[in-house]
Design an enzyme around this catalytic site. Structure first.
Site, PDB file in Angstrom:
ATOM      1  N   CYS A  91       0.820  -1.222   0.000  1.00 47.03           N
ATOM      2  CA  CYS A  91       0.000   0.000   0.000  1.00 47.03           C
ATOM      3  C   CYS A  91       0.853   1.272   0.000  1.00 47.03           C
ATOM      4  O   CYS A  91       1.947   1.285   0.551  1.00 47.03           O
ATOM      5  CB  CYS A  91      -0.869   0.045   1.236  1.00 47.03           C
ATOM      6  SG  CYS A  91      -1.854  -1.434   1.457  1.00 47.03           S
TER       7      CYS A  91
ATOM      8  N   ARG B  58       5.254  -0.064  -6.039  1.00 41.20           N
ATOM      9  CA  ARG B  58       5.228  -0.869  -4.821  1.00 41.20           C
ATOM     10  C   ARG B  58       4.247  -2.034  -4.935  1.00 41.20           C
ATOM     11  O   ARG B  58       4.267  -2.929  -4.099  1.00 41.20           O
ATOM     12  CB  ARG B  58       4.837   0.006  -3.629  1.00 41.20           C
ATOM     13  CG  ARG B  58       5.863   1.091  -3.342  1.00 41.20           C
ATOM     14  CD  ARG B  58       5.282   2.128  -2.424  1.00 41.20           C
ATOM     15  NE  ARG B  58       5.000   1.593  -1.114  1.00 41.20           N
ATOM     16  CZ  ARG B  58       5.788   1.706  -0.062  1.00 41.20           C
ATOM     17  NH1 ARG B  58       6.917   2.344  -0.181  1.00 41.20           N
ATOM     18  NH2 ARG B  58       5.457   1.201   1.096  1.00 41.20           N
TER      19      ARG B  58
ATOM     20  N   TRP C 168      -3.122  -2.635  -1.395  1.00 42.55           N
ATOM     21  CA  TRP C 168      -2.721  -4.002  -1.707  1.00 42.55           C
ATOM     22  C   TRP C 168      -3.493  -4.861  -0.727  1.00 42.55           C
ATOM     23  O   TRP C 168      -3.230  -4.832   0.480  1.00 42.55           O
ATOM     24  CB  TRP C 168      -1.210  -4.135  -1.510  1.00 42.55           C
ATOM     25  CG  TRP C 168      -0.613  -5.413  -2.001  1.00 42.55           C
ATOM     26  CD1 TRP C 168      -0.309  -5.739  -3.295  1.00 42.55           C
ATOM     27  CD2 TRP C 168      -0.205  -6.534  -1.210  1.00 42.55           C
ATOM     28  NE1 TRP C 168       0.259  -6.995  -3.344  1.00 42.55           N
ATOM     29  CE2 TRP C 168       0.331  -7.501  -2.092  1.00 42.55           C
ATOM     30  CE3 TRP C 168      -0.231  -6.818   0.159  1.00 42.55           C
ATOM     31  CZ2 TRP C 168       0.826  -8.723  -1.646  1.00 42.55           C
ATOM     32  CZ3 TRP C 168       0.256  -8.032   0.591  1.00 42.55           C
ATOM     33  CH2 TRP C 168       0.780  -8.972  -0.304  1.00 42.55           C
TER      34      TRP C 168
ATOM     35  N   ASN D  48      -1.813   2.105   5.939  1.00 43.14           N
ATOM     36  CA  ASN D  48      -0.948   0.985   5.542  1.00 43.14           C
ATOM     37  C   ASN D  48      -0.730   0.125   6.770  1.00 43.14           C
ATOM     38  O   ASN D  48      -0.556   0.660   7.877  1.00 43.14           O
ATOM     39  CB  ASN D  48       0.431   1.484   5.081  1.00 43.14           C
ATOM     40  CG  ASN D  48       0.376   2.146   3.726  1.00 43.14           C
ATOM     41  OD1 ASN D  48      -0.674   2.222   3.103  1.00 43.14           O
ATOM     42  ND2 ASN D  48       1.526   2.643   3.287  1.00 43.14           N
ATOM     43  N   GLY D  49      -0.664  -1.186   6.590  1.00 45.90           N
ATOM     44  CA  GLY D  49      -0.425  -2.067   7.726  1.00 45.90           C
ATOM     45  C   GLY D  49      -1.659  -2.896   8.036  1.00 45.90           C
ATOM     46  O   GLY D  49      -2.585  -2.985   7.230  1.00 45.90           O
TER      47      GLY D  49
ATOM     48  N   GLU E 185      18.462 -17.149  -7.004  1.00 45.94           N
ATOM     49  CA  GLU E 185      18.007 -15.819  -7.409  1.00 45.94           C
ATOM     50  C   GLU E 185      17.492 -15.855  -8.853  1.00 45.94           C
ATOM     51  O   GLU E 185      16.477 -15.226  -9.174  1.00 45.94           O
ATOM     52  CB  GLU E 185      19.166 -14.812  -7.240  1.00 45.94           C
ATOM     53  CG  GLU E 185      18.896 -13.412  -7.719  1.00 45.94           C
ATOM     54  CD  GLU E 185      17.708 -12.728  -7.053  1.00 45.94           C
ATOM     55  OE1 GLU E 185      17.171 -13.230  -6.058  1.00 45.94           O
ATOM     56  OE2 GLU E 185      17.302 -11.666  -7.571  1.00 45.94           O
TER      57      GLU E 185
ATOM     58  N   LYS F 274      13.713 -14.818  -9.934  1.00 47.14           N
ATOM     59  CA  LYS F 274      13.413 -13.791 -10.956  1.00 47.14           C
ATOM     60  C   LYS F 274      12.459 -14.358 -12.001  1.00 47.14           C
ATOM     61  O   LYS F 274      11.498 -13.719 -12.380  1.00 47.14           O
ATOM     62  CB  LYS F 274      14.683 -13.340 -11.694  1.00 47.14           C
ATOM     63  CG  LYS F 274      15.612 -12.341 -11.087  1.00 47.14           C
ATOM     64  CD  LYS F 274      15.108 -11.003 -10.722  1.00 47.14           C
ATOM     65  CE  LYS F 274      14.382 -10.994  -9.422  1.00 47.14           C
ATOM     66  NZ  LYS F 274      15.050 -10.521  -8.258  1.00 47.14           N
TER      67      LYS F 274
ATOM     68  N   GLU G  13       8.915 -14.839 -10.561  1.00 46.66           N
ATOM     69  CA  GLU G  13       8.271 -13.556 -10.229  1.00 46.66           C
ATOM     70  C   GLU G  13       7.668 -12.858 -11.438  1.00 46.66           C
ATOM     71  O   GLU G  13       6.561 -12.351 -11.373  1.00 46.66           O
ATOM     72  CB  GLU G  13       9.338 -12.584  -9.693  1.00 46.66           C
ATOM     73  CG  GLU G  13       9.546 -12.595  -8.236  1.00 46.66           C
ATOM     74  CD  GLU G  13      10.552 -11.518  -7.870  1.00 46.66           C
ATOM     75  OE1 GLU G  13      10.187 -10.655  -7.102  1.00 46.66           O
ATOM     76  OE2 GLU G  13      11.711 -11.546  -8.355  1.00 46.66           O
TER      77      GLU G  13
ATOM     78  N   HIS H 106      19.493 -36.717  -5.462  1.00 46.87           N
ATOM     79  CA  HIS H 106      18.720 -36.995  -4.238  1.00 46.87           C
ATOM     80  C   HIS H 106      17.243 -36.681  -4.422  1.00 46.87           C
ATOM     81  O   HIS H 106      16.514 -36.508  -3.446  1.00 46.87           O
ATOM     82  CB  HIS H 106      19.307 -36.224  -3.060  1.00 46.87           C
ATOM     83  CG  HIS H 106      20.734 -36.577  -2.800  1.00 46.87           C
ATOM     84  ND1 HIS H 106      21.114 -37.798  -2.298  1.00 46.87           N
ATOM     85  CD2 HIS H 106      21.890 -35.897  -3.028  1.00 46.87           C
ATOM     86  CE1 HIS H 106      22.431 -37.858  -2.210  1.00 46.87           C
ATOM     87  NE2 HIS H 106      22.933 -36.710  -2.655  1.00 46.87           N
TER      88      HIS H 106
ATOM     89  N   LYS I 211       6.487  -4.153  -3.793  1.00 47.98           N
ATOM     90  CA  LYS I 211       7.908  -3.799  -3.760  1.00 47.98           C
ATOM     91  C   LYS I 211       8.442  -3.771  -2.338  1.00 47.98           C
ATOM     92  O   LYS I 211       9.535  -4.220  -2.061  1.00 47.98           O
ATOM     93  CB  LYS I 211       8.095  -2.424  -4.419  1.00 47.98           C
ATOM     94  CG  LYS I 211       9.537  -1.966  -4.489  1.00 47.98           C
ATOM     95  CD  LYS I 211      10.308  -2.792  -5.497  1.00 47.98           C
ATOM     96  CE  LYS I 211      11.776  -2.455  -5.535  1.00 47.98           C
ATOM     97  NZ  LYS I 211      12.544  -3.526  -6.170  1.00 47.98           N
TER      98      LYS I 211
HETATM   99  C1  F6R Z   1      12.404 -10.097  -5.361  1.00 50.10           C
HETATM  100  C2  F6R Z   1      12.316  -9.076  -4.337  1.00 50.10           C
HETATM  101  C3  F6R Z   1      11.912  -9.508  -2.982  1.00 50.10           C
HETATM  102  C4  F6R Z   1      12.649  -8.667  -1.926  1.00 50.10           C
HETATM  103  C5  F6R Z   1      12.104  -9.005  -0.532  1.00 50.10           C
HETATM  104  C6  F6R Z   1      12.848  -8.257   0.547  1.00 50.10           C
HETATM  105  O1  F6R Z   1      12.772  -9.565  -6.602  1.00 50.10           O
HETATM  106  O2  F6R Z   1      12.552  -7.922  -4.585  1.00 50.10           O
HETATM  107  O3  F6R Z   1      12.124 -10.858  -2.791  1.00 50.10           O
HETATM  108  O4  F6R Z   1      14.001  -8.934  -2.008  1.00 50.10           O
HETATM  109  O5  F6R Z   1      10.748  -8.686  -0.474  1.00 50.10           O
HETATM  110  O6  F6R Z   1      12.757  -6.890   0.347  1.00 50.10           O
HETATM  111  P1  F6R Z   1      13.831  -5.886   0.922  1.00 50.10           P
HETATM  112  O7  F6R Z   1      15.099  -6.151   0.226  1.00 50.10           O
HETATM  113  O8  F6R Z   1      13.260  -4.534   0.629  1.00 50.10           O
HETATM  114  O9  F6R Z   1      13.911  -6.161   2.402  1.00 50.10           O
END
Ligand code: F6R
Length: 610
Positions: free
Chosen positions: A2, A27, A75, A100-101, A483, A487, A490, A506, A605
């Protein structure tokens, strides 16, 4: 997640609110809304599910005007994605609230408020905030007083902005667990959940602290701390160097941010490392005394940042001879863990506001960790303010939801930290020089790796109709494989898993067939021969492989294997370099599939709730 924007001015604030919401779009959200009090003291509201553009279209059809207003991108947490659940929420057509929250005790508050005669129009927890404040207004001296009395009744996390149509000269804001920043103008003031939202109108900010409640008028800001004492909070000039809210000609923010990596990694090194080594004082005044004593490191982070932490563990134990554990923050915070002597808690976070990581830091303080350090990209964020030491990654604002440049700058920062802790711990001069040289040549290697763009774009065609993918790596490339898989899932919504390739036999070998592409990261290091055996295991079972490999690793393309040669790079920084082709692969697969690359579905985000 949010986003909040609020404004009080002499001019019409509608466009300021909309521009702020647009800047928070990255975000992640599912609906948006705005509420204003007009010159006749009437309260108006427009809410729409979907993009901010929908809200903007609605406002273009029926324009609103007002010099005080609040706006929100939601959100969904409590209640589905509907216009009615979108913020702002009202009580009795008088109080308007954005939040927010999560208010955890909203069910019991609802029952109390219902018995007091309040009707609920939405399924949200936020509506309980509006009604509680309205109820308190009956006996309160002011909106500020009513908000102070109300927040004592809320359990959970909130960053909230409240407007009373009977007092169109004042916004009241409260922060507990969700960040809020006040933007200071001349004869006008603003509020937002992220300073990026307000950069077109101001660069002077006050970051509210936990438990703060503030009363904001056009010309004044009055802040009460968690004990109700009036306090002065420092004014910060924004350190965001350039306005990230533009794609600079790239089709997506993600691609722009992938291409920025040579520059931002150079920024991360600049003023900290020269050809001789680390410059003094880069961790702050008292840091050396603390870092000298470190005998154990506990890293805590989420998602991509967690993968950076996993990579750092290989470096810290191999090069700095410091023992290291890495844990996902949401696990760390809810289990009883052992605290080693002289242990440094390191949090890693792009946003500095991730709820689980912040909770882990607070827990670590209670547990008696020797000290805490955050590796973070946002100056003034909660993690930076609450940690003993902070090291900024200097990636600049990252707008694409999928983290790219934030990750590679985190790795760069963590390799510098490895050097620092190693030198505090008797690292040889040769080893130190090797790390310094590898870091100094890194930006150029990243630049050269980006030349693979076209080849990887073509390769991506082969993934577009696939439903699953397997990523393999060994040693410090295992977290890079993880990672890569994150990606891909996502942004392209292809199910992807990563395995340390020694684990293949395994279990995961059972998955191999010609519908399961296998992506292998294969730099030329001491584990290469082991990795080659794993590749043969896949080939023997009819798997189709895509191998990102150093030329000297001697892989050859054939019917079952396509080799993409990565420029030769020092093995110390190979995890950073090999990240880029995997980012490009995910990006191009997503583009071919036509997904929303910068704002993938269901994701946010900055994850400021648990
Ligand atoms: C993936 C991504 C998330 C963040 C995670 C932690 O592309 O961006 O997995 O890495 O939500 O966020 P931060 O780094 O802001 O604590």
């Amino acid at each position: 997640m949010c986003g909040i924007v609020g404004a009080i001015a002499e001019r019409n604030v509608v466009n300021i609110l909309l521009e702020g919401l647009k800047r928070l779009e990255y975000r992640g959200y599912d609906s948006a809304g705005v509420a204003l009090v007009d010159a006749d003291q009437k309260l108006h509201r427009v809410r729409r599910i979907g993009k901010v553009q929908e809200l903007q279209n609605a406002l273009a059809e029926s324009p609103l005007k007002g010099s005080i207003g609040i706006a929100h991108t939601r959100w969904a947490t409590h209640g589905g994605v509907t216009d009615k659940n979108a913020h702002p929420h009202f009580s009795s057509e008088q109080i308007a609230v954005v939040h927010n929250g999560i208010i955890e005790n909203y069910q019991s508050l609802r029952e109390i408020l219902r018995s007091d005669g309040y009707d609920f129009q939405s399924e949200t927890d936020t509506e309980t905030i509006a009604h509680t404040i309205h109820k308190e207004m009956k006996q309160a001296e002011s909106l500020l007083d009513a908000v102070c009395k109300s927040v004592k009744q809320f359990h959970g996390a909130y960053g909230t902005v409240v407007m009373d149509k009977n007092d169109p000269e004042t916004l009241v804001v409260a922060r507990s667990g969700s960040p809020l920043v006040i933007g200071l103008g001349i004869g006008e003031n603003f509020i937002a959940s992220d300073q990026l939202a307000l950069l077109p109108v101001t660069r002077r900010f006050i970051f509210l602290e936990e438990g703060d409640v503030a009363e904001i008028t056009r010309t004044s800001v009055r802040i009460l701390d968690k004990n109700g004492e009036e306090v002065e909070r420092q004014i910060h000039d924004s350190e965001i160097e350039h306005d990230a809210g533009d794609k600079a000609g790239y089709r997506h923010y993600m691609l722009k941010e992938i291409y920025e990596q040579p520059i931002v990694v150079r920024n991360a090194l600049q003023g900290r490392l020269n050809s001789e080594g680390l410059l003094p004082g880069i961790y702050g005044d008292d840091a050396d005394m603390i870092l000298q004593k470190v005998r154990h490191v506990q890293i805590v982070a989420c998602g991509t940042s967690y993968h950076a932490g996993m990579t750092a563990r290989y470096w810290l134990e191999q090069y700095a001879n410091v023992s290291c554990n890495v844990e996902i923050a949401s696990e760390f915070r809810y289990r009883k863990s052992f605290v080693h002597d002289n242990s440094l808690l390191i949090t890693i976070s792009q946003s500095g506001e991730t709820a689980d990581t912040l909770a882990a830091l607070r827990l670590a303080k209670e547990l008696g960790y020797m000290s805490s350090l955050t590796v973070c990209n946002v100056p003034g964020s909660s993690l930076v303010r609450e940690s003993d030491l902070s090291f900024m990654t200097k990636a600049g604002a990252e707008i694409g939801v999928a983290s790219t440049k934030a990750f590679t700058t985190q790795l760069t920062a963590l390799l510098m930290l490895t050097l620092k802790l190693g030198q505090c711990n008797g690292m040889s001069k040769e080893q130190a020089n090797a790390i310094v040289n590898a870091l100094n040549t890194l930006p150029a290697k990243l630049e050269a790796t980006l030349n693979l763009d076209k080849e990887i774009g073509q390769l991506a065609e082969e993934f577009a109709d696939k439903h699953h993918a397997l990523f393999l790596g060994r040693g410090d490339q295992y977290p890079i494989a993880m990672e890569g898989a994150l990606k891909l899932k996502e942004i392209s919504y292809i199910h992807a898993e990563a395995y340390a390739s020694g684990e293949l036999k395994h279990g995961p070998l059972a998955l191999i067939d010609d519908e399961m592409p296998v992506i292998v990261v294969a730099p030329n290091n001491e584990l290469l021969e082991k990795l080659k055996s794993n590749v043969e295991e896949v080939r023997a079972r009819g798997g189709i492989m895509y191998v990102f490999a150093d030329k000297d690793a001697n892989f050859e393309s054939d019917a079952t294997m396509r080799v993409i040669n990565i420029p030769h790079v020092d093995e110390i920084v190979a995890p950073i370099v090999y990240t880029l082709p995997l980012q490009l692969l995910s990006y191009y697969v997503a583009v071919i599939k036509g997904t929303d690359v910068d704002q993938p579905r269901n994701l946010a985000k900055s994850v400021t709730v648990e």
